[in-house]
Design a protein around this motif. Sequence first.
Motif, PDB file in Angstrom:
ATOM      1  N   ARG A  28     109.400  21.814  80.117  1.00 14.81           N
ATOM      2  CA  ARG A  28     109.628  22.309  81.487  1.00 14.81           C
ATOM      3  C   ARG A  28     110.790  21.539  82.100  1.00 14.81           C
ATOM      4  N   TYR A  29     111.678  22.298  82.751  1.00 14.79           N
ATOM      5  CA  TYR A  29     112.875  21.701  83.343  1.00 14.79           C
ATOM      6  C   TYR A  29     113.079  22.279  84.736  1.00 14.79           C
ATOM      7  N   ILE A  30     113.373  21.407  85.709  1.00 13.68           N
ATOM      8  CA  ILE A  30     113.594  21.825  87.094  1.00 13.68           C
ATOM      9  C   ILE A  30     115.095  21.889  87.363  1.00 13.68           C
ATOM     10  N   LEU A  31     115.558  23.037  87.859  1.00 14.42           N
ATOM     11  CA  LEU A  31     116.982  23.225  88.134  1.00 14.42           C
ATOM     12  C   LEU A  31     117.457  22.298  89.245  1.00 14.42           C
ATOM     13  N   THR A  32     118.664  21.742  89.046  1.00 18.76           N
ATOM     14  CA  THR A  32     119.267  20.858  90.033  1.00 18.76           C
ATOM     15  C   THR A  32     120.473  21.540  90.684  1.00 18.76           C
ATOM     16  N   GLU A  33     121.003  20.903  91.714  1.00 21.74           N
ATOM     17  CA  GLU A  33     122.202  21.431  92.375  1.00 21.74           C
ATOM     18  C   GLU A  33     123.384  21.464  91.413  1.00 21.74           C
ATOM     19  N   ASP A  34     123.494  20.436  90.556  1.00 20.70           N
ATOM     20  CA  ASP A  34     124.585  20.397  89.575  1.00 20.70           C
ATOM     21  C   ASP A  34     124.470  21.560  88.592  1.00 20.70           C
ATOM     22  N   ASP A  35     123.247  21.922  88.214  1.00 24.38           N
ATOM     23  CA  ASP A  35     123.062  23.052  87.308  1.00 24.38           C
ATOM     24  C   ASP A  35     123.601  24.332  87.927  1.00 24.38           C
ATOM     25  N   LEU A  36     123.315  24.523  89.236  1.00 19.97           N
ATOM     26  CA  LEU A  36     123.776  25.730  89.922  1.00 19.97           C
ATOM     27  C   LEU A  36     125.294  25.775  89.974  1.00 19.97           C
ATOM     28  N   LEU A  37     125.934  24.619  90.185  1.00 21.44           N
ATOM     29  CA  LEU A  37     127.388  24.574  90.233  1.00 21.44           C
ATOM     30  C   LEU A  37     127.991  24.839  88.858  1.00 21.44           C
ATOM     31  N   TYR A  38     127.352  24.301  87.826  1.00 19.47           N
ATOM     32  CA  TYR A  38     127.897  24.481  86.482  1.00 19.47           C
ATOM     33  C   TYR A  38     127.696  25.904  85.990  1.00 19.47           C
ATOM     34  N   GLY A  39     126.577  26.521  86.326  1.00 12.47           N
ATOM     35  CA  GLY A  39     126.377  27.928  86.005  1.00 12.47           C
ATOM     36  C   GLY A  39     125.561  28.209  84.767  1.00 12.47           C
TER      37      GLY A  39
END
Length: 416
Positions: free
Chosen positions: A254-265
């Motif tokens: 299980r992995y929780i999305l971070t703000e950096d993930d959203l920016l990277y795409g």
Amino acid sequence: ITGCPSNIIQASSSTCDTFITWIPPVATDNCTDLIIVNSTHNPGDTFSSGTTTVTYTFSDISGNNDTCSFDVIISPIIVANDDTIIINKETGDSLINVVNNNDLLDCTPAVLGTNVTITMVLDPDPEDGISINPITGEVMVASNASLGDYEMIYTLCSVVDPLVCDDAMVIITVNDEIGMPNLALTKTATYIDSNSNNIIDEGDEIEYTFTVENTGNVDITNIILTDPLIGIEVTGNPIDLDVGEIDVNNFVGRYILTEDDLLYGSISNQATVIGQDPNGHDVIDISDDPLDDTDIDLDNDGDFEDETIFIIEQEEIIAYTGITPNGDGVNDEFIIVGIINFPKNTLTIYNRWGVKVFEQEGYGQAGVTLFNGTSRGRQTIQRKEELPVGTYFYVLEYENARGIKKSKAGYLYLNR
């Protein structure tokens, strides 16, 4: 026709699809007929390796036409991947081609003797009885070879362009075991909308499902799974698998999305399983995404090792190709669907002679006037001048949320 580009020669990008742009040619007509422009490709398109001919066709309603053609030449790219081979001394050869279905030419499987060749094999000890046949790509074991580990490096080159080459290392383990242990690991990602808002945002989860199969001919024990993705939580105890046995429930991530993930795409990574065969030797496999049909076999063990990639964002920009600014409230402005999501942008429009007639930063954002057939912007022919009916060319340059600069270009038809 003026400004027909010369042939464009460029090296391949690492992604295999190379972004190419150019200034399009323009045509003039002795009459006042509307010039119709058609092109097989546009600036900003991506090109695969090889030669692609780009053709522009200009015609008017009187039946007159003319063409302009040039070539986009993208040099090839070759990737030689390392190999790990376990070979039985009694067998004598691996029967495994270290190139085919493992190495790549232009992002497709390389075929030894057809589109690639092995031009050199670096063998630290040519007298040790271990060798690689450069014609067949097979590992050979002589009767005098000792048990143990050996390393060799081979150079793989393109047949068409012998200067395009890459090196790979082959690690060879020679044993006297009859058993051939092997594990196959797959990893799939499932998105979970944690706050049920129908938007992929920070705090949402990805659930990873792992399937482990014993594809060898000996039992494997004490199998553990590791995943290098920072922040992932993997649960599951060590397991044992008999020959042919499959486990689909023990390991879960299980992995929780971070703000950096959203920016990277996107999120991409691979997990690894390690177990022991009856002789206590490690049996290792890197995960494959069964939904990815690239099917790269990095270790030549018969199963694949494609990365599991979860795409977070899908950018969509759609530009309508014509406007009719006649004041009827329908199609009076140049609409670019999705541009509101990319505030860092500049739209430039040229007439058929290559003269800039419109330029606007932040196009499509709140308070910004859209192009309605009137000349405006820096260095245009004349501000606020109503432009004539005809064909125009637009170039849109923008920056996405990850700071990557992109562009889109095409023709725009103005009628009243």
